[in-house]
Design a protein around this motif. Sequence first.
Motif, PDB file in Angstrom:
ATOM      1  N   LEU A 212       0.832  -1.198   0.000  1.00 53.07           N
ATOM      2  CA  LEU A 212       0.000   0.000   0.000  1.00 53.07           C
ATOM      3  C   LEU A 212       0.873   1.257   0.000  1.00 53.07           C
ATOM      4  CD1 LEU A 212      -2.761   1.359   0.144  1.00 53.07           C
ATOM      5  CD2 LEU A 212      -2.710   1.066   2.631  1.00 53.07           C
ATOM      6  N   ALA A 213       1.978   1.223   0.722  1.00 48.73           N
ATOM      7  CA  ALA A 213       2.882   2.378   0.754  1.00 48.73           C
ATOM      8  C   ALA A 213       3.401   2.706  -0.642  1.00 48.73           C
ATOM      9  CB  ALA A 213       4.044   2.102   1.703  1.00 48.73           C
ATOM     10  N   VAL A 214       3.726   1.673  -1.412  1.00 43.01           N
ATOM     11  CA  VAL A 214       4.193   1.873  -2.784  1.00 43.01           C
ATOM     12  C   VAL A 214       3.074   2.479  -3.630  1.00 43.01           C
ATOM     13  CG1 VAL A 214       5.022   0.723  -4.867  1.00 43.01           C
ATOM     14  CG2 VAL A 214       5.877   0.003  -2.614  1.00 43.01           C
ATOM     15  N   GLU A 215       1.856   1.981  -3.459  1.00 47.13           N
ATOM     16  CA  GLU A 215       0.715   2.512  -4.204  1.00 47.13           C
ATOM     17  C   GLU A 215       0.452   3.972  -3.840  1.00 47.13           C
ATOM     18  OE1 GLU A 215      -4.036   1.524  -5.077  1.00 47.13           O
ATOM     19  OE2 GLU A 215      -2.917   0.384  -3.561  1.00 47.13           O
ATOM     20  N   ILE A 216       0.566   4.298  -2.554  1.00 46.84           N
ATOM     21  CA  ILE A 216       0.365   5.686  -2.110  1.00 46.84           C
ATOM     22  C   ILE A 216       1.381   6.611  -2.775  1.00 46.84           C
ATOM     23  CG2 ILE A 216       0.558   7.222  -0.102  1.00 46.84           C
ATOM     24  CD1 ILE A 216      -0.596   4.842   1.564  1.00 46.84           C
ATOM     25  N   LYS A 217       2.614   6.148  -2.853  1.00 47.24           N
ATOM     26  CA  LYS A 217       3.655   6.961  -3.503  1.00 47.24           C
ATOM     27  C   LYS A 217       3.315   7.205  -4.975  1.00 47.24           C
ATOM     28  CE  LYS A 217       8.594   7.096  -4.574  1.00 47.24           C
ATOM     29  NZ  LYS A 217       9.879   6.365  -4.550  1.00 47.24           N
ATOM     30  N   LYS A 219       0.255   6.932  -6.525  1.00 48.79           N
ATOM     31  CA  LYS A 219      -1.029   7.556  -6.827  1.00 48.79           C
ATOM     32  C   LYS A 219      -1.249   8.906  -6.143  1.00 48.79           C
ATOM     33  CE  LYS A 219      -3.494   3.265  -7.906  1.00 48.79           C
ATOM     34  NZ  LYS A 219      -4.643   2.378  -7.575  1.00 48.79           N
ATOM     35  N   VAL A 220      -0.605   9.111  -5.002  1.00 49.04           N
ATOM     36  CA  VAL A 220      -0.820  10.349  -4.247  1.00 49.04           C
ATOM     37  C   VAL A 220       0.403  11.258  -4.329  1.00 49.04           C
ATOM     38  CG1 VAL A 220      -1.511  11.327  -2.024  1.00 49.04           C
ATOM     39  CG2 VAL A 220      -2.347   9.069  -2.689  1.00 49.04           C
ATOM     40  N   GLY A 221       1.564  10.672  -4.609  1.00 52.77           N
ATOM     41  CA  GLY A 221       2.773  11.473  -4.737  1.00 52.77           C
ATOM     42  C   GLY A 221       3.435  11.805  -3.419  1.00 52.77           C
ATOM     43  N   ILE A 222       3.223  10.975  -2.399  1.00 51.69           N
ATOM     44  CA  ILE A 222       3.892  11.175  -1.114  1.00 51.69           C
ATOM     45  C   ILE A 222       4.636   9.906  -0.727  1.00 51.69           C
ATOM     46  CG2 ILE A 222       2.212  12.875  -0.293  1.00 51.69           C
ATOM     47  CD1 ILE A 222       1.018  10.688   1.466  1.00 51.69           C
ATOM     48  N   SER A 223       5.741  10.109  -0.049  1.00 55.88           N
ATOM     49  CA  SER A 223       6.498   8.985   0.499  1.00 55.88           C
ATOM     50  C   SER A 223       6.261   8.947   2.003  1.00 55.88           C
ATOM     51  CB  SER A 223       7.992   9.143   0.210  1.00 55.88           C
ATOM     52  OG  SER A 223       8.248   9.072  -1.172  1.00 55.88           O
ATOM     53  N   LEU A 224       5.809   7.815   2.500  1.00 54.49           N
ATOM     54  CA  LEU A 224       5.549   7.685   3.934  1.00 54.49           C
ATOM     55  C   LEU A 224       6.842   7.807   4.723  1.00 54.49           C
ATOM     56  CD1 LEU A 224       3.046   4.676   3.979  1.00 54.49           C
ATOM     57  CD2 LEU A 224       2.510   7.112   4.088  1.00 54.49           C
ATOM     58  N   ASP A 225       6.734   8.466   5.867  1.00 49.98           N
ATOM     59  CA  ASP A 225       7.880   8.573   6.774  1.00 49.98           C
ATOM     60  C   ASP A 225       7.978   7.351   7.686  1.00 49.98           C
ATOM     61  OD1 ASP A 225       9.093  11.628   6.859  1.00 49.98           O
ATOM     62  OD2 ASP A 225       7.046  11.516   6.109  1.00 49.98           O
ATOM     63  N   PHE A 226       6.804   6.790   8.048  1.00 49.66           N
ATOM     64  CA  PHE A 226       6.815   5.624   8.938  1.00 49.66           C
ATOM     65  C   PHE A 226       5.609   4.735   8.670  1.00 49.66           C
ATOM     66  CE2 PHE A 226       4.503   8.882  11.320  1.00 49.66           C
ATOM     67  CZ  PHE A 226       3.395   8.198  11.786  1.00 49.66           C
ATOM     68  N   ILE A 227       5.764   3.467   9.011  1.00 44.68           N
ATOM     69  CA  ILE A 227       4.677   2.495   8.946  1.00 44.68           C
ATOM     70  C   ILE A 227       4.606   1.818  10.306  1.00 44.68           C
ATOM     71  CG2 ILE A 227       3.870   0.342   7.911  1.00 44.68           C
ATOM     72  CD1 ILE A 227       5.228   1.211   5.314  1.00 44.68           C
ATOM     73  N   ASN A 228       3.417   1.861  10.902  1.00 45.97           N
ATOM     74  CA  ASN A 228       3.199   1.313  12.238  1.00 45.97           C
ATOM     75  C   ASN A 228       2.496  -0.036  12.118  1.00 45.97           C
ATOM     76  OD1 ASN A 228       2.397   0.750  14.881  1.00 45.97           O
ATOM     77  ND2 ASN A 228       1.995   2.897  15.375  1.00 45.97           N
ATOM     78  N   LYS A 252      12.048 -11.733   9.464  1.00 42.83           N
ATOM     79  CA  LYS A 252      11.083 -11.922   8.374  1.00 42.83           C
ATOM     80  C   LYS A 252      10.536 -10.591   7.870  1.00 42.83           C
ATOM     81  CE  LYS A 252       9.446 -16.629   9.276  1.00 42.83           C
ATOM     82  NZ  LYS A 252       8.252 -17.488   9.394  1.00 42.83           N
ATOM     83  N   VAL A 253      10.298  -9.643   8.790  1.00 48.90           N
ATOM     84  CA  VAL A 253       9.849  -8.316   8.367  1.00 48.90           C
ATOM     85  C   VAL A 253      10.942  -7.639   7.545  1.00 48.90           C
ATOM     86  CG1 VAL A 253       9.183  -6.014   9.165  1.00 48.90           C
ATOM     87  CG2 VAL A 253       8.232  -8.039  10.292  1.00 48.90           C
ATOM     88  N   HIS A 254      12.186  -7.832   7.959  1.00 53.33           N
ATOM     89  CA  HIS A 254      13.326  -7.263   7.224  1.00 53.33           C
ATOM     90  C   HIS A 254      13.338  -7.765   5.776  1.00 53.33           C
ATOM     91  CE1 HIS A 254      17.921  -6.201   7.442  1.00 53.33           C
ATOM     92  NE2 HIS A 254      17.283  -5.536   6.504  1.00 53.33           N
ATOM     93  N   GLU A 255      13.070  -9.049   5.589  1.00 51.94           N
ATOM     94  CA  GLU A 255      13.052  -9.632   4.249  1.00 51.94           C
ATOM     95  C   GLU A 255      11.976  -8.978   3.380  1.00 51.94           C
ATOM     96  OE1 GLU A 255      12.492 -13.810   4.763  1.00 51.94           O
ATOM     97  OE2 GLU A 255      14.432 -14.128   5.746  1.00 51.94           O
ATOM     98  N   VAL A 256      10.777  -8.772   3.955  1.00 53.18           N
ATOM     99  CA  VAL A 256       9.687  -8.149   3.193  1.00 53.18           C
ATOM    100  C   VAL A 256      10.018  -6.689   2.897  1.00 53.18           C
ATOM    101  CG1 VAL A 256       7.219  -7.657   3.159  1.00 53.18           C
ATOM    102  CG2 VAL A 256       8.043  -9.722   4.288  1.00 53.18           C
ATOM    103  N   TYR A 257      10.633  -6.021   3.845  1.00 56.06           N
ATOM    104  CA  TYR A 257      11.048  -4.626   3.680  1.00 56.06           C
ATOM    105  C   TYR A 257      11.987  -4.489   2.486  1.00 56.06           C
ATOM    106  CZ  TYR A 257      12.685   0.005   5.374  1.00 56.06           C
ATOM    107  OH  TYR A 257      12.978   1.336   5.525  1.00 56.06           O
ATOM    108  N   ASP A 258      12.976  -5.369   2.438  1.00 53.48           N
ATOM    109  CA  ASP A 258      13.948  -5.327   1.340  1.00 53.48           C
ATOM    110  C   ASP A 258      13.322  -5.728   0.006  1.00 53.48           C
ATOM    111  OD1 ASP A 258      15.905  -4.505   3.062  1.00 53.48           O
ATOM    112  OD2 ASP A 258      16.875  -6.472   3.249  1.00 53.48           O
ATOM    113  N   GLU A 259      12.311  -6.580   0.070  1.00 50.07           N
ATOM    114  CA  GLU A 259      11.655  -7.058  -1.146  1.00 50.07           C
ATOM    115  C   GLU A 259      10.726  -6.014  -1.750  1.00 50.07           C
ATOM    116  OE1 GLU A 259       7.939 -10.050  -2.123  1.00 50.07           O
ATOM    117  OE2 GLU A 259       9.282 -10.600  -0.478  1.00 50.07           O
ATOM    118  N   VAL A 260      10.014  -5.260  -0.893  1.00 51.92           N
ATOM    119  CA  VAL A 260       8.965  -4.362  -1.388  1.00 51.92           C
ATOM    120  C   VAL A 260       9.360  -2.887  -1.336  1.00 51.92           C
ATOM    121  CG1 VAL A 260       6.570  -3.618  -1.077  1.00 51.92           C
ATOM    122  CG2 VAL A 260       7.193  -6.015  -0.698  1.00 51.92           C
TER     123      VAL A 260
END
Length: 427
Positions: A212-217, A219-228, A252-260
């Motif tokens: 969703l963060a990638v989609e927001i970037k 479609k909306v043109g903003i880069s999220l500062d944090f994800i909770n 495991k979260v690190h792996e997804v972070y690097d992947e997406v």
Amino acid sequence: MKKTPFATKEKLEEIAAKYPTPFHIYNEKGIRENAQKVKDAFSWNKGFREYFAVKATPNPFLMDILHEYGCGADCSSITELMLSDAVGLKGHEIMFSSNDTPDVEFKKAAELGAIINLDDITHIDACLRALGGSLPETMCCRYNPGGVYTLSNGIMDNPGDAKYGMTHDQILEAYKRLKDLGVRHFGLHAFLVSNTVTNDYYPTLSKTLFDLAVEIKEKVGISLDFINLSGGVGIDYKPEDTPNDITIIGEKVHEVYDEVLVPAGLGDVALYTEMGRFMTGPYGALVTRVLHEKKTYKDYIGVDACAANLMRPAMYGAYHHITVMGKEDEACDHTYDVTGSLCENNDKFAIDRKLPKIEIGDLLFIHDTGAHGFSMGYNYNGRLWSSEILLHPDGTFDMIRRAEEPKDYFATFDCFPIWKKLEKEWQ
């Protein structure tokens, strides 16, 4: 199978001689070790912060300990905001995640410089109204993807039926509006299930939010500062459960972070968590003394605690393991309902539980009450809240909240003529 109490019978009797049962007791050593493990598990993310869910155990002594390990506070009410401020948490060390929020609470959160996490798209206007027409530079939005998550133990595993968060289309629109209103720093939040006993929940949620963060970037043109990633990481209430391994979860979260996120140019996004149960749950217990044994159609053990001290079993049938102190190695060859004194038949800590032979005067150690134990207490039947005790690593102990007294219960009647009579009664 059994669980091992973090205090001996002798130590609990020593404490009970000074602070009568029932009381909640917390293991400082366990809390500190666990907080360090969480910090280490996400150390790969330079912006990581755990926002301890104050609602789990709202005690300033415990919040102070967690703050030593970099933890902030996740608040859901004005009183939790006030408590966090009193403990010394400042600005973005506080996350305000509420729903159906009164204007005064938005105002207080902004006054403290807390990060405001909006639960609904209509709360943008509510926040604007409360804050006099302008918003803080940093805002967060809460997402609800709908559907069903199958990783929990049934406490909350159906986001589509939950009252929290915005739909996919709503959250995109919310970020567009916030951007137009001058917000410059953005966060994304979601809380989808409760008490998962699996190392796969955070990684699964991460994939949902990172995509969703990638989609927001885009479609909306903003880069999220944090994800909770919020809470939901559970504990092994039952002896046969396999506990979560926060180190594996972090990897495991690190792996997804690097992947997406990294390929999308979002490799600087900070990750937050807001665990409560995982941070303190296993390191607290309710200690209660046996008062009565009753034999009718079943065998009942009556104790001096009740659902007013621990609501979870009565509220949704939650399991809490029970150790009869001093009888840890005896056969569990008796079947009991362990009950409190409330005028409600669901006031039971255990139903048809296999335990050793129990005698009047025995101490029972009810495990895993360090989160959503004391904090869910109430005064039904005029029952009073218990004390809270902190057991230090060297074996010493301190009371970190005194037991409620009749004067506390009657204090809110001071506007009635009966107040003077009641005041004489407790003096």
